[in-house]
Design a protein around this motif. Structure first.
Motif, mmCIF file in Angstrom:
data_model
loop_
_atom_site.group_PDB
_atom_site.id
_atom_site.type_symbol
_atom_site.label_atom_id
_atom_site.label_comp_id
_atom_site.label_asym_id
_atom_site.label_seq_id
_atom_site.Cartn_x
_atom_site.Cartn_y
_atom_site.Cartn_z
ATOM 1 N N LEU A 237 68.417 54.643 49.427
ATOM 2 C CA LEU A 237 69.309 55.001 48.328
ATOM 3 C C LEU A 237 68.971 56.384 47.774
ATOM 4 O O LEU A 237 69.871 57.182 47.473
ATOM 5 C CB LEU A 237 69.193 53.945 47.225
ATOM 6 N N LEU A 238 67.680 56.676 47.654
ATOM 7 C CA LEU A 238 67.271 57.984 47.145
ATOM 8 C C LEU A 238 67.720 59.120 48.045
ATOM 9 O O LEU A 238 68.183 60.158 47.569
ATOM 10 C CB LEU A 238 65.748 58.023 46.978
ATOM 11 N N THR A 239 67.563 58.950 49.363
ATOM 12 C CA THR A 239 67.923 60.036 50.272
ATOM 13 C C THR A 239 69.435 60.292 50.274
ATOM 14 O O THR A 239 69.867 61.406 50.549
ATOM 15 C CB THR A 239 67.437 59.749 51.698
ATOM 16 N N GLU A 240 70.205 59.264 49.938
ATOM 17 C CA GLU A 240 71.652 59.482 49.790
ATOM 18 C C GLU A 240 71.967 60.118 48.443
ATOM 19 O O GLU A 240 72.838 60.984 48.334
ATOM 20 C CB GLU A 240 72.399 58.149 49.899
ATOM 21 N N PHE A 241 71.256 59.670 47.417
ATOM 22 C CA PHE A 241 71.609 60.066 46.058
ATOM 23 C C PHE A 241 71.087 61.436 45.663
ATOM 24 O O PHE A 241 71.763 62.188 44.942
ATOM 25 C CB PHE A 241 71.070 59.020 45.075
ATOM 26 N N LEU A 242 69.896 61.796 46.119
ATOM 27 C CA LEU A 242 69.271 63.040 45.653
ATOM 28 C C LEU A 242 70.141 64.285 45.856
ATOM 29 O O LEU A 242 70.306 65.078 44.918
ATOM 30 C CB LEU A 242 67.906 63.216 46.320
ATOM 31 N N PRO A 243 70.695 64.511 47.062
ATOM 32 C CA PRO A 243 71.523 65.717 47.193
ATOM 33 C C PRO A 243 72.782 65.677 46.337
ATOM 34 O O PRO A 243 73.240 66.717 45.844
ATOM 35 C CB PRO A 243 71.854 65.759 48.689
ATOM 36 N N PHE B 56 75.774 52.178 46.374
ATOM 37 C CA PHE B 56 75.589 53.626 46.262
ATOM 38 C C PHE B 56 76.762 54.279 45.532
ATOM 39 O O PHE B 56 76.560 55.140 44.661
ATOM 40 C CB PHE B 56 75.431 54.242 47.651
ATOM 41 N N GLU B 57 77.989 53.900 45.874
ATOM 42 C CA GLU B 57 79.157 54.515 45.240
ATOM 43 C C GLU B 57 79.159 54.258 43.739
ATOM 44 O O GLU B 57 79.502 55.142 42.942
ATOM 45 C CB GLU B 57 80.449 53.978 45.868
ATOM 46 N N GLN B 58 78.753 53.053 43.343
ATOM 47 C CA GLN B 58 78.686 52.746 41.915
ATOM 48 C C GLN B 58 77.576 53.539 41.232
ATOM 49 O O GLN B 58 77.725 53.963 40.082
ATOM 50 C CB GLN B 58 78.476 51.240 41.720
ATOM 51 N N LEU B 59 76.465 53.742 41.930
ATOM 52 C CA LEU B 59 75.394 54.577 41.384
ATOM 53 C C LEU B 59 75.910 55.977 41.109
ATOM 54 O O LEU B 59 75.666 56.551 40.034
ATOM 55 C CB LEU B 59 74.209 54.623 42.347
ATOM 56 N N VAL B 60 76.629 56.550 42.079
ATOM 57 C CA VAL B 60 77.159 57.905 41.905
ATOM 58 C C VAL B 60 78.150 57.946 40.753
ATOM 59 O O VAL B 60 78.113 58.856 39.908
ATOM 60 C CB VAL B 60 77.810 58.400 43.208
ATOM 61 N N ASP B 61 79.047 56.966 40.680
ATOM 62 C CA ASP B 61 80.052 56.951 39.610
ATOM 63 C C ASP B 61 79.386 56.833 38.239
ATOM 64 O O ASP B 61 79.773 57.518 37.282
ATOM 65 C CB ASP B 61 81.015 55.781 39.815
ATOM 66 N N LYS B 62 78.385 55.961 38.140
ATOM 67 C CA LYS B 62 77.717 55.770 36.857
ATOM 68 C C LYS B 62 76.877 56.986 36.478
ATOM 69 O O LYS B 62 76.772 57.336 35.290
ATOM 70 C CB LYS B 62 76.862 54.505 36.897
ATOM 71 N N PHE B 63 76.295 57.643 37.477
ATOM 72 C CA PHE B 63 75.548 58.866 37.190
ATOM 73 C C PHE B 63 76.492 59.961 36.712
ATOM 74 O O PHE B 63 76.194 60.676 35.746
ATOM 75 C CB PHE B 63 74.794 59.336 38.427
ATOM 76 N N GLY C 271 65.395 50.035 39.003
ATOM 77 C CA GLY C 271 65.183 49.627 40.383
ATOM 78 C C GLY C 271 64.671 50.726 41.281
ATOM 79 O O GLY C 271 64.140 50.459 42.361
ATOM 80 N N ILE C 272 64.812 51.979 40.853
ATOM 81 C CA ILE C 272 64.466 53.129 41.699
ATOM 82 C C ILE C 272 63.323 53.938 41.119
ATOM 83 O O ILE C 272 62.335 54.221 41.794
ATOM 84 C CB ILE C 272 65.713 54.023 41.917
ATOM 85 N N GLY C 273 63.425 54.338 39.865
ATOM 86 C CA GLY C 273 62.353 55.119 39.263
ATOM 87 C C GLY C 273 62.876 56.313 38.490
ATOM 88 O O GLY C 273 63.908 56.236 37.817
ATOM 89 N N MET C 274 62.175 57.427 38.611
ATOM 90 C CA MET C 274 62.485 58.636 37.864
ATOM 91 C C MET C 274 62.654 59.817 38.808
ATOM 92 O O MET C 274 61.929 59.951 39.787
ATOM 93 C CB MET C 274 61.354 58.944 36.870
ATOM 94 N N ILE C 275 63.621 60.676 38.484
ATOM 95 C CA ILE C 275 63.776 61.964 39.167
ATOM 96 C C ILE C 275 63.662 63.045 38.107
ATOM 97 O O ILE C 275 64.446 63.080 37.154
ATOM 98 C CB ILE C 275 65.131 62.079 39.885
ATOM 99 N N ALA C 276 62.658 63.895 38.241
ATOM 100 C CA ALA C 276 62.462 65.004 37.304
ATOM 101 C C ALA C 276 62.900 66.298 37.982
ATOM 102 O O ALA C 276 62.716 66.472 39.188
ATOM 103 C CB ALA C 276 60.999 65.092 36.884
ATOM 104 N N ASN D 113 62.020 50.251 51.365
ATOM 105 C CA ASN D 113 63.007 50.751 52.329
ATOM 106 C C ASN D 113 64.366 50.959 51.666
ATOM 107 O O ASN D 113 65.027 51.986 51.887
ATOM 108 C CB ASN D 113 63.133 49.791 53.512
ATOM 109 N N SER D 114 64.793 49.996 50.860
ATOM 110 C CA SER D 114 66.091 50.116 50.183
ATOM 111 C C SER D 114 66.072 51.276 49.196
ATOM 112 O O SER D 114 67.047 52.030 49.082
ATOM 113 C CB SER D 114 66.424 48.814 49.454
#
Length: 730
Positions: free
Chosen positions: A263-269, A333-340, A378-383, A258-259
């Motif tokens: 996180l993916l649905t927020e991050f992907l776009p 999430f904000e830290q994920l975006v900043d680090k990405f 923690g999440i996986g891979m996005i190709a 669920n987590s």
């Protein structure tokens, strides 16, 4: 040597004598190829090639000549047919070796290699138009009737070890020889030929950093030898597997499902918007255990930075992935975006430096420096790829790379190709020529188009229309069965695409079916969440869903009809737009929305008060949304007149009622569609064009409004009514 069919543990034994023995020699080669390609542990999508040297009748002389049949360029073993194989005079191919002359060395690879590829067409048998593979000389120079050249994960693991030569002797007991890495081509084939001639007892050759080639005197034996080579390597790796300490053991714990999904649905776009600076990309998400084991491991940063080894891999995955420095237990999430964002900037700078340091005078221009593989602990891979098929194959290839690294680290130490060698493959003139030969992309090839109401009528026609332009189509409908039928029709026409990566919706093809009730926000939110997981973003939304309910004469008893009409025809469009807005803003990419209203919104009539006023409100909703969503999103509407054909708004009883009302003769035993055609013809005579209005007419307008051809048009309602003058603007 070969194991018994029931002894294989790491590959599938798929050969069936009763099928193979009935085939012609060429079809037997195709059969062998398909069986090898059917198991992705044997070779990756589009990789590897097989061959057979067969006696054929020369069409000019009538004499028997030896012909090399070999899987051609761009084909896939699993799906190849006879048409995917080149056929060349073996004698002429052998003669080419005498005319081979390398051009002066330019410091990377002789231009004579590429020159030889152009010579293959002079050897074509029976004017076969299939382009020959760069590996053609390898199959020709090995003096055996049947040859397989494959890229199995287990074998590449050995070929990627620092002590790969010694391991070749240890694992295969002298039955495989070893040659170091050399870019595929004429010189590599000559080296394999020399190795073959010097070692009469071998059945194959390990190609450093690449894969292996093996052979036999007949097709089934060649197939079984291929399986033996792979099974033997896989068993050796399994014996040395490090279990919980694979990749140095776990550094991060994976997020719960669920987590991770949230996180993916927020991050992907957000990610899609950031990497799509030149062109848009389509995503494939991978969250399986094998991927998570790697991205969560202690050694992932070291191994990911080394890059992939097999050239077949990094042509899709680039030289290395982007591993985001994300702590799933402590970062939000904000830290994920900043680090990405920081990682993406560094990746692009590194890629530009890689290109500048390795390029030659005649190198093709640098391609998009954005990563095609993103790894997140923690999440996986996005190709990412230009379409779903390509992103799935990219994910598949990096899955292979992970397995290669796992195997290599189990038995030795993983090594990757030097940067210059990797560059010379990635920017190979022959690969660039292959890219240039590809057909131009269709107008919606990189778009994700959500069609709500795709189960029938206008929605179904619209789904088919945008799919024809290459769109990735989400067929959404309240009636899931109908949506599924539409998606199945599109898949039947356009195919599932090559490669299969991951599981569930992330492994989808160019069309998916989802259920939605646009009057309920949570189902719309769920719909878009599933679309993001499937494709990574949303570009266009077309709402054709609507409702018409006949009213009673007593207005005071039509409250529920009024509520339903406004709930679906007005509020539904608003709910869809407001949920899509979140995604569009996160992406920051231009998009479009089309609502379906009706000419009844501009024409006062008796007997459809709720429907007509709801459509009038929908017309104004379009204008309000155009203002609200500007400048990123264009919002327009198409306003049909009575579209009878294939419409669930015109069930049989309503059609019969209308035919009776207008005194149109009909028979009770006529089909519903025949009755609809009669009614449609009647309505057509009330228009200026005198032609029935069809779902395809509406679909054409919907496509036009999202195609980009009307990019300066927003807030407009386009009537598609055959020329109903009562609906003219006043």
């Amino acid at each position: 040597m070969p194991y018994q069919p029931d002894e294989y543990q790491h590959v599938k034994y798929l050969w069936e004598d009763h099928i193979a023995d009935e085939l012609s020699p060429v079809d037997n080669l195709v059969y062998r190829s398909n069986k090898l390609g059917e198991d992705q542990r044997i070779t990756n999508t589009g990789g590897g090639n097989t061959s057979a040297k067969l006696m054929e009748t020369d069409p000019l002389t009538g004499e028997q000549v030896e012909v090399l049949w070999v899987k051609g360029s761009g084909g896939d073993l699993r799906t190849s047919t006879r048409e995917n194989f080149s056929s060349l005079y073996e004698g002429k191919l052998q003669a080419l070796d005498e005319v081979y002359q390398a051009y002066p060395d330019k410091g990377y690879k002789s231009a004579g290699e590429d020159r030889m590829v152009g010579m293959f067409k002079h050897c074509n048998f029976c004017l076969n138009p299939r382009a020959s593979s760069i590996d053609t000389p390898l199959h020709s120079m090995i003096d055996e009737k049947h040859v397989d050249h494959l890229h199995p994960n287990a074998v590449i693991s050995v070929a990627s070890c620092k002590d790969q030569k010694a391991l070749t002797e240890t694992i295969w007991g002298g039955k495989l020889a070893y040659v170091p890495w050399m870019r595929p081509g004429w010189e590599a084939a000559r080296l394999c030929e020399e190795t073959y001639e010097e070692n009469p007892d071998i059945v194959g050759i390990l190609l450093g950093q690449h894969g292996h080639t093996n052979w036999a005197g007949e097709s089934k034996s060649c197939y079984e030898t291929s399986l033996w080579v792979i099974e033997t390597a896989a068993r050796y790796i399994e014996e040395h597997d490090k279990g919980e300490m694979t990749f140095g053991g776990q550094k991060y714990a994976p997020l719960d499902e669920n987590s991770r999904t949230r996180l993916l649905t927020e991050f992907l776009p957000v990610a899609r918007g950031m990497i799509s600076t030149k062109v848009k990309f389509i995503a494939t998400v991978q969250t399986d255990d094998a991927t998570l084991r790697f991205v969560n491991s202690a050694d992932a940063p070291r191994l990911a930075a080394l890059g992939t080894s097999c050239p077949d891999h990094f042509l899709r995955t680039k030289i290395k992935p982007l591993l985001v420095d994300f702590d799933p237990q402590n970062d939000d999430f904000e830290q994920l975006v900043d680090k990405f964002k920081a990682g993406l900037q560094q990746y692009r700078e590194d890629y530009i430096a890689y290109y500048e340091s390795c390029k030659h005078e005649d190198s093709p221009a640098m391609r998009d420096p954005s990563p095609t593989v993103i790894l997140i602990p923690g999440i996986g891979m996005i190709a990412w790829g230009k379409n779903k098929s390509e992103s799935r194959v990219t994910a598949e290839f990096y899955n292979c790379a992970i397995e290669v690294m796992r195997g290599a680290e189990a038995i030795s130490e993983y090594t990757a190709l030097p940067a210059q060698e990797a560059f010379d493959i990635e920017y190979w003139a022959l690969e660039e020529a292959k890219l240039q030969r590809m057909p131009a992309e269709k107008s919606l090839a990189r778009d994700v188009v959500v069609v709500i109401g795709a189960g029938d009528g206008i929605g179904k026609a619209t789904a088919h229309r945008v799919a024809r332009e290459g769109a990735h189509v989400v067929c959404a409908d309240l009636n899931y069965t109908n949506a599924e039928k539409t998606a199945a029709e599109l898949t039947e026409i356009y195919g599932q695409g090559i490669g299969v990566a991951g599981s569930g919706i992330s492994a989808c093809g160019p069309a998916i079916a989802l259920q939605v009730d646009i009057t309920k926000r949570e189902t719309v939110e769920g719909l878009f969440s599933q679309v993001l997981l499937a494709y990574g973003g949303i570009d266009k939304v077309i709402v054709t869903a609507g409702v018409f309910v006949a009213e009673g004469a007593d207005m005071a008893k039509n409250d529920q009809i009024f509520d339903l009409s406004f709930g679906v025809n007005v509020k539904g469009g608003y709910v869809v737009a407001s949920e899509a807005q979140k995604i569009w803003q996160s992406q920051g990419l231009k998009g479009a929305m089309v609502l379906t209203t009706s000419v009844n919104g501009a024409v006062s009539k008796k007997g459809s008060l709720a429907y007509d006023t709801s459509k009038a409100a929908a017309n104004h909703l379009v204008r309000e949304l155009a203002v609200t969503l500007s400048p990123l999103i264009n919002v327009n509407a198409l306003a049909p007149a009575t579209v009878v054909q294939g419409s669930n708004m015109f069930p049989r009883d309503r059609v019969i009622s209308s035919l009776t009302k207008y005194n149109i003769a009909f028979s009770a035993d006529e089909s519903t569609e025949a009755l609809r055609n009669k009614l449609a013809e009647f309505y057509a005579q009330r228009t200026l064009t005198k032609q029935p209005i069809t779902p395809d007419d509406q679909a054409e307008a919907a496509y036009l409004l999202i195609s980009g051809q009307l990019s300066k048009t927003t807030g407009q309602v386009i009537s598609v009514d055959g020329g109903l003058h009562e609906a003219f603007l006043r």
